[in-house]
Design a protein around this motif. Structure first.
Motif, short mmCIF file in Angstrom:
data_model
loop_
_atom_site.label_atom_id
_atom_site.label_comp_id
_atom_site.label_asym_id
_atom_site.label_seq_id
_atom_site.Cartn_x
_atom_site.Cartn_y
_atom_site.Cartn_z
N THR A 21 0.84 -1.21 0.00
CA THR A 21 0.00 0.00 0.00
C THR A 21 0.86 1.25 0.00
OG1 THR A 21 -1.50 -1.26 1.39
CG2 THR A 21 -1.97 1.08 1.15
N SER A 24 2.68 1.71 -3.26
CA SER A 24 1.84 2.18 -4.37
C SER A 24 1.60 3.69 -4.23
CB SER A 24 0.51 1.40 -4.44
OG SER A 24 -0.21 1.59 -3.26
N LYS A 25 1.44 4.16 -2.99
CA LYS A 25 1.26 5.61 -2.80
C LYS A 25 2.53 6.36 -3.20
CE LYS A 25 -2.33 5.82 0.66
NZ LYS A 25 -2.48 5.34 2.03
N TYR A 28 2.87 6.53 -6.87
CA TYR A 28 1.68 7.02 -7.60
C TYR A 28 1.11 5.94 -8.52
CZ TYR A 28 3.48 11.40 -5.81
OH TYR A 28 3.95 12.37 -4.97
N LEU A 29 1.05 4.72 -8.01
CA LEU A 29 0.46 3.61 -8.77
C LEU A 29 -0.70 3.05 -7.95
CD1 LEU A 29 3.72 1.66 -9.77
CD2 LEU A 29 2.31 3.06 -11.28
N THR A 30 -1.57 2.27 -8.63
CA THR A 30 -2.61 1.59 -7.86
C THR A 30 -1.98 0.37 -7.20
OG1 THR A 30 -3.21 0.19 -9.70
CG2 THR A 30 -4.39 2.29 -9.51
N GLN A 31 -2.62 -0.11 -6.13
CA GLN A 31 -2.04 -1.29 -5.48
C GLN A 31 -2.02 -2.52 -6.39
OE1 GLN A 31 -3.16 -1.88 -1.42
NE2 GLN A 31 -2.35 -3.96 -1.43
N PRO A 32 -3.11 -2.75 -7.21
CA PRO A 32 -3.04 -3.90 -8.13
C PRO A 32 -1.87 -3.78 -9.11
CG PRO A 32 -5.30 -3.06 -7.97
CD PRO A 32 -4.44 -2.11 -7.20
N ALA A 33 -1.55 -2.54 -9.51
CA ALA A 33 -0.42 -2.37 -10.46
C ALA A 33 0.89 -2.78 -9.79
CB ALA A 33 -0.35 -0.91 -10.92
N SER A 35 1.14 -4.92 -7.22
CA SER A 35 1.08 -6.38 -7.04
C SER A 35 1.42 -7.09 -8.35
CB SER A 35 -0.32 -6.82 -6.61
OG SER A 35 -0.65 -6.18 -5.40
#
Ligand code: PGA
Length: 305
Positions: A21, A24-25, A28-33, A35
């Motif tokens: 988490t 990703s912050k 600046y990516l989403t968490q799925p990206a 993962s």
């Protein structure tokens, strides 16, 4: 191992922050990206890189190895990027400079000062005689040359830099020093001379002068070093004809004196020379501008007009 720099960057961030988490912050990516990148990296490596216990994650043994790899690869990329930026801004690069022997002491002074402003430059410096310089230019092995009389047979860009008068040097006790009027060439050329070697620009200039006067030197010793000539003259082996720039210290200290003779000093100049059309790095261009600017401030120490 088919892995990407992007995967290493994401992996490094997750490893440092110990959280998908937070990584990703930070990226600046989403968490799925995030993962997805880690999953692809694990597939490429063929091993799990993180252990998950509840919300806690830690590196596996394989993860420790990939952490070492990512740290070193990403650090090298950062360093290279910094070096490329310095090259682009003219602060880094190779300076390949070759100068005539007469130019050596002036050139080393200029290089030292230029280097203070460009500590990241790498310097390749050659000192050789005129023939050696022509060879380097012919073989396209050099970026910038400083020399007297550029060869007419090569296609070159040249820029006149400064005066390089050739003067007659003698030991301070020599009877032809300190006379009221210039010594005649008849008297002068009865003396023994120590000359530079064939292939030297200094030698060429002297021979051209002798030709215009229809004269030859009565006896001559040859040496391929300005320093050796200066020392031999001081020891009384003969008179020398050298660039005034090579004897500034000796004249100041009084260990050598000039002989005033008609036709002397011989007027020569130094030129900044490069092969026509040769693309120089920004650093080399900067050095050229620096030399041109500094040359205006360097006086040959005698009237060279
Ligand atoms: P050189 O230098 O005598 O070492 O060839 C001459 C010059 O070009 O100044």
């Amino acid at each position: 191992m088919n892995i990407t720099i992007r995967q290493l960057k994401v992996f490094q961030k997750v490893a440092i922050l110990q959280s998908f988490t937070r990584a990703s912050k930070a990226l600046y990516l989403t968490q799925p990206a995030v993962s997805m990148q880690i999953k692809q990296l694990e597939e490429a490596v063929g091993l799990k890189l993180f252990d998950k216990q509840g919300r806690q994650i830690s590196l596996t043994d394989a993860g420790d190895e990939i952490r070492l790899l990512s740290d070193s690869v990403l650090q090298q990329i950062d360093e290279t990027q910094h070096q490329l930026e310095q090259i682009a801004s003219g602060d880094r690069g190779k300076l390949r400079l070759a100068v005539a022997t007469t130019v050596a002491s002036v050139a080393t002074r200029l290089m030292a000062r230029f280097n203070e402003q460009h500590p990241a430059m790498s310097l390749h410096f050659t000192v050789t005689n005129r023939n050696g310089l022509i060879q380097l230019l012919e073989n396209n092995e050099i970026d910038i040359v400083i020399m007297g009389l550029p060869p007419a047979e090569l296609e070159l860009d040249t820029q006149e830099l400064m005066a390089n008068p050739l003067v007659i040097i003698a030991p301070p006790t020599h009877p032809l020093c300190d006379l009221d009027r210039p010594v005649s060439l008849n008297t002068l050329f009865k003396q023994d001379f120590i000359l530079r070697e064939p292939g030297s620009g200094t030698r060429l200039a002297i021979e051209r002068f002798l030709n215009t006067q229809g004269r030859t030197l009565q006896s001559s010793i040859e040496m391929n070093s300005n320093d050796a000539i200066k020392q031999s003259v001081a020891e009384g082996l003969g008179l020398g004809i050298v660039s005034v720039h090579t004897v500034t210290n000796e004249l100041r200290q009084g260990t050598l004196k000039l002989i005033d003779a008609s036709g002397f000093p011989l007027h020569r100049s130094w030129y900044l020379v490069q092969r026509k059309g040769k693309r120089l790095s920004l650093l080399s261009e900067r050095f050229k501008s620096y030399v041109v600017e500094q040359a205006k401030l360097i006086s040959p120490g005698i009237d060279s007009s």
